[in-house]
Design a protein around this motif. Sequence first.
Motif, mmCIF file in Angstrom:
data_model
loop_
_atom_site.group_PDB
_atom_site.id
_atom_site.type_symbol
_atom_site.label_atom_id
_atom_site.label_comp_id
_atom_site.label_asym_id
_atom_site.label_seq_id
_atom_site.Cartn_x
_atom_site.Cartn_y
_atom_site.Cartn_z
ATOM 1 N N GLY A 30 -9.514 11.249 -46.825
ATOM 2 C CA GLY A 30 -8.769 10.024 -47.068
ATOM 3 C C GLY A 30 -8.152 9.833 -48.435
ATOM 4 O O GLY A 30 -7.032 9.379 -48.536
ATOM 5 N N ASN A 31 -8.865 10.175 -49.505
ATOM 6 C CA ASN A 31 -8.269 9.934 -50.814
ATOM 7 C C ASN A 31 -8.484 11.139 -51.722
ATOM 8 O O ASN A 31 -9.326 11.999 -51.463
ATOM 9 C CB ASN A 31 -8.808 8.636 -51.445
ATOM 10 N N PHE A 32 -7.698 11.163 -52.801
ATOM 11 C CA PHE A 32 -7.702 12.321 -53.678
ATOM 12 C C PHE A 32 -9.038 12.517 -54.375
ATOM 13 O O PHE A 32 -9.473 13.654 -54.594
ATOM 14 C CB PHE A 32 -6.566 12.216 -54.700
ATOM 15 N N ASP A 33 -9.726 11.426 -54.731
ATOM 16 C CA ASP A 33 -11.044 11.562 -55.361
ATOM 17 C C ASP A 33 -12.014 12.306 -54.444
ATOM 18 O O ASP A 33 -12.762 13.180 -54.897
ATOM 19 C CB ASP A 33 -11.615 10.182 -55.723
ATOM 20 N N GLU A 34 -11.991 11.982 -53.167
ATOM 21 C CA GLU A 34 -12.851 12.677 -52.200
ATOM 22 C C GLU A 34 -12.433 14.137 -52.044
ATOM 23 O O GLU A 34 -13.280 15.028 -51.940
ATOM 24 C CB GLU A 34 -12.829 11.963 -50.843
ATOM 25 N N LEU A 35 -11.132 14.375 -52.023
ATOM 26 C CA LEU A 35 -10.639 15.749 -51.929
ATOM 27 C C LEU A 35 -11.135 16.574 -53.115
ATOM 28 O O LEU A 35 -11.574 17.714 -52.958
ATOM 29 C CB LEU A 35 -9.111 15.767 -51.872
ATOM 30 N N MET A 36 -11.116 15.988 -54.300
ATOM 31 C CA MET A 36 -11.579 16.701 -55.492
ATOM 32 C C MET A 36 -13.091 16.927 -55.453
ATOM 33 O O MET A 36 -13.569 17.968 -55.898
ATOM 34 C CB MET A 36 -11.178 15.970 -56.769
ATOM 35 N N LYS A 37 -13.837 15.980 -54.907
ATOM 36 C CA LYS A 37 -15.282 16.198 -54.747
ATOM 37 C C LYS A 37 -15.538 17.384 -53.823
ATOM 38 O O LYS A 37 -16.536 18.077 -53.948
ATOM 39 C CB LYS A 37 -15.959 14.943 -54.183
#
Length: 189
Positions: A30-37
Amino acid sequence: VEHTRKCIELCHELGIPCLRVNTGRWGTIGNFDELMKNRGIESPRPGFTDEDGFGWVIDSLGKCLEAAERCGVVLGLENHWGLGRTPEGVLRIVRAIKSPWLRVTLDTGNFLEDPYDRLEQMAPETVYVQAKTYFGGGLWYTLELDNDRIARMLKQHKYTGYVSLEFEGKEDPLIAIPKSLAVLRKAFG
């Protein structure tokens, strides 16, 4: 495709010789922060595979090449998230298209593991370099990049194009950007 063609024409009008493009991503995180995690790794949408995605990207970029050639603007496929997360993914697309109007935008900070071997794989096809710095710690991650090593490697591959700064640190940009430029000028100058 239409948006990219318009961007190519804008580059031509402004005298910009290279346009950065990427493969996009699946959008299943859903969001870029999650993608980076998740270190940039994302599953395809249900019912599709990465193979489907490669076909779409190759087809779409291929449709942009007439405009690129007409306008004299090289497309630089960045090692970014999605199918361009690995050098193999980026080079698969560039080699499938086989055009001098599609090359590589080399982002020094987008390979989170073993960056130097991966950067070197893409160096022969590189048309533009985005060199990252992380003063104050990175927004999503921090890499301790050896810019001298990267510069030597690019020189061995006879790279003579631009090197741009992409600052992704938390330090005050008014302080960190001059420091970053000094680091890059020392390494690449």
